[in-house]
Design an enzyme around this catalytic site. Structure first.
Site, PDB file in Angstrom:
ATOM      1  N   ASP A  69     -63.315 127.992  47.735  1.00  9.19           N
ATOM      2  CA  ASP A  69     -64.359 128.824  48.337  1.00  9.19           C
ATOM      3  C   ASP A  69     -63.758 129.802  49.336  1.00  9.19           C
ATOM      4  O   ASP A  69     -63.452 129.443  50.473  1.00  9.19           O
ATOM      5  CB  ASP A  69     -65.403 127.945  49.028  1.00  9.19           C
ATOM      6  CG  ASP A  69     -66.537 128.775  49.620  1.00  9.19           C
ATOM      7  OD1 ASP A  69     -66.694 129.945  49.203  1.00  9.19           O
ATOM      8  OD2 ASP A  69     -67.259 128.244  50.485  1.00  9.19           O
ATOM      9  N   ARG A  84     -75.378 126.085  47.624  1.00  7.06           N
ATOM     10  CA  ARG A  84     -76.797 125.849  47.349  1.00  7.06           C
ATOM     11  C   ARG A  84     -77.254 126.580  46.089  1.00  7.06           C
ATOM     12  O   ARG A  84     -78.223 126.168  45.453  1.00  7.06           O
ATOM     13  CB  ARG A  84     -77.626 126.268  48.573  1.00  7.06           C
ATOM     14  CG  ARG A  84     -77.579 127.721  48.934  1.00  7.06           C
ATOM     15  CD  ARG A  84     -77.999 127.989  50.375  1.00  7.06           C
ATOM     16  NE  ARG A  84     -77.022 127.493  51.326  1.00  7.06           N
ATOM     17  CZ  ARG A  84     -77.154 127.562  52.646  1.00  7.06           C
ATOM     18  NH1 ARG A  84     -78.252 128.086  53.165  1.00  7.06           N
ATOM     19  NH2 ARG A  84     -76.223 127.090  53.443  1.00  7.06           N
ATOM     20  N   LYS A 142     -64.555 134.358  54.288  1.00  8.08           N
ATOM     21  CA  LYS A 142     -64.306 133.468  55.408  1.00  8.08           C
ATOM     22  C   LYS A 142     -63.101 133.947  56.208  1.00  8.08           C
ATOM     23  O   LYS A 142     -62.177 134.549  55.656  1.00  8.08           O
ATOM     24  CB  LYS A 142     -63.994 132.054  54.896  1.00  8.08           C
ATOM     25  CG  LYS A 142     -65.114 131.302  54.229  1.00  8.08           C
ATOM     26  CD  LYS A 142     -64.598 129.958  53.732  1.00  8.08           C
ATOM     27  CE  LYS A 142     -65.673 129.172  52.998  1.00  8.08           C
ATOM     28  NZ  LYS A 142     -66.723 128.689  53.904  1.00  8.08           N
TER      29      LYS A 142
END
Length: 492
Positions: free
Chosen positions: A259, A340, A266
């Protein structure tokens, strides 16, 4: 792989390199607990004196070593603290700490209290979990390998308890290995292939949807998250069936093999451990493997929603709208809230299995670490009784968790001006609960559901402790097995 077996040989003559015994606080020092009497006699009754002189306190997990100096066959005695009134988890962690401290030792006898089958399982499980090291990519010889052989000093009739411990430890170690594998060696296709290998070994049935099947099937969440990577996504469905089963459990795991955050990139210090973002899917795979081997009398289905979240010219953009499996639309306001999205597809699909209970598990939010730290799983649910019983199951499995609410007012923050729902809230507070609120929107009507956020527990960035190594921990695999057993027994 470390082997374990039962051995009733007296400690003074057992043919091993090291012996593990338990001690408890006593006055200003320690006292050996039941099971070490033979060893104490061989040391002229001075075992407690020697350990106290070395500073042993009996604190849970504290390991004190002393040389046997020829008094017994083993060369080293490792005394591990059990505390005053040890719980089952205290015993597991103590056994794990002792065996972990003996890395580089070939054969170890573990002589901790085993008055019951449950005690035997706890000691065996802790010892096996402590005998772990991820060495796949090491080339030097300066690393101490974990203990090769464990001899558990207990009655020969307790083999069933040892076998259960083996199965659970294998499950956890599988998850640890997957989480520790670098993303260069574990793309979505590779994780799906590992699921196929496990299914073949354990008798699970398996279905794998590739990127073409996902697009044609309307799995917009998984497809959207995966479209920025050269490594296309997968959805894996595993199933365990039992002829005596009357209830069905469905497990859904987040499987982001790496990720980066996507275009909502990030910072580097938050990215270096994002190989662990598939820990939820790993836990589902590990749990299904154990459930099959244990023959749990429930039908258990597991979904692994797998993708790699990368930035590129084909990546999804903030403000894109995705259509989740089943038709509901989501405005993507932040591409780093991707877990999600893949879970939403799988949760909706899970409704087709008519579950009596649906549990999803994910390394979902940094907010989980803020709220509960690195070792405690956050548990949310659409049913207060389910939440309480899942927390209780985790506690019995030895994995700390805490029930969290899903306040109804949080739903308003997920309103979108262009879609049915947005993937993040305009309010920065309560991020773990907001994520749970989002997922609840996709749970099929009438289905009991729980959500486990393992963002912190799945990966230990600090020093090892108890039976927990640095790196992948295998978090929640044992909890999922316990949930399956509770459902089968009508407890949940």
């Amino acid at each position: 792989m470390t082997s374990i077996g039962l051995d009733g040989t007296a400690l003074a003559s057992i043919d091993v390199d090291a012996i593990v015994i338990g001690v408890a606080p006593a006055g200003t020092g320690v006292a050996p607990v039941a099971g070490s009497e033979d060893l104490d006699r061989a040391l002229d009754g001075r075992l407690a004196e020697a350990l106290t002189a070395l500073g042993a306190t009996g604190k849970v997990g504290e390991v004190t070593k002393l040389p046997a100096l020829g008094a017994v066959t083993a060369t080293v005695i490792a005394a591990v603290g059990l505390g005053e009134s040890p719980s089952a988890e205290d015993v597991r962690r103590a056994a794990g700490a002792a065996v972990r401290s003996l890395a580089g030792t070939a054969r170890v006898a573990v002589a901790l209290p085993t008055a019951s089958a449950a005690d035997v399982e706890n000691v065996a499980l802790g010892a096996l979990l402590g005998a772990y090291s991820f060495d796949t990519y090491r080339t030097g010889d300066d690393h101490k390998a974990p203990v090769q052989e464990i001899r558990l000093v207990a009655a020969a009739s307790e083999e069933a308890a040892v076998e259960r411990a083996r199965i659970l430890a294998d499950s956890v170690k599988l998850v640890r290995d997957l989480v520790n594998t670098p993303p260069s060696h574990l793309a979505p296709e590779g994780l799906a292939a590992e699921a196929a290998r496990v299914a073949a070994d354990t008798g699970l049935t398996i279905e794998v949807l590739d990127e073409k099947a996902l697009a044609e099937g309307g799995y917009g969440g998984i497809t959207g998250v995966g479209q920025g990577s050269v490594n296309p996504p997968r959805l894996v469905r595993l199933a365990h069936t039992h002829p005596e089963a009357s209830r069905t459990l469905v497990l859904v795991g987040k499987g982001i093999t790496f990720d980066s955050g996507g275009l909502s990139l990030k910072p580097s210090e938050a990215m270096d451990w994002m190989k662990s973002d598939m820990g939820g899917a790993g836990a589902v795979l590990g749990a299904l493997a154990a459930i099959a081997r244990l023959g749990v009398k429930a039908n258990v289905v597991g979904y692994m929603a797998i993708a790699e979240n990368m930035p590129s010219g084909t990546a999804q953009r903030p403000s894109d709208v995705l259509r989740i499996y089943g038709g509901k639309t989501v405005e993507v306001l932040n591409t780093d809230a991707e877990g999600r999205l893949v879970l939403a597809d799988a949760i909706v699909r899970a409704g087709e299995d008519s579950p009596d209970l649906l549990v999803d598990i994910a390394t979902l939010t940094g907010a989980q670490l803020v709220a509960l730290g690195t070792r405690t799983t956050g548990v949310m649910a659409n049913d207060d009784d389910v939440r309480a019983k899942v927390v209780a199951a985790a506690d019995r499995a030895g994995e700390p968790s805490w029930g969290m609410p899903l306040p109804p007012e949080l739903r308003k923050g997920l309103d979108s001006t262009v879609a049915d729902i947005a993937n993040i809230s305009g309010d920065r507070w309560g991020g773990m609960l907001v994520a749970g609120t989002f997922l609840r929107e996709f749970v099929p009507n009438g289905v009991r559901w729980a959500h486990l956020d393992i963002a912190g527990p799945a990966f230990n960035k600090a020093e090892p402790y108890g039976y927990t190594p640095k790196g992948g921990t295998g978090a929640a695999a044992r909890t999922l097995v316990q949930i399956a057993e509770d459902l089968a027994e009508g407890v949940l």
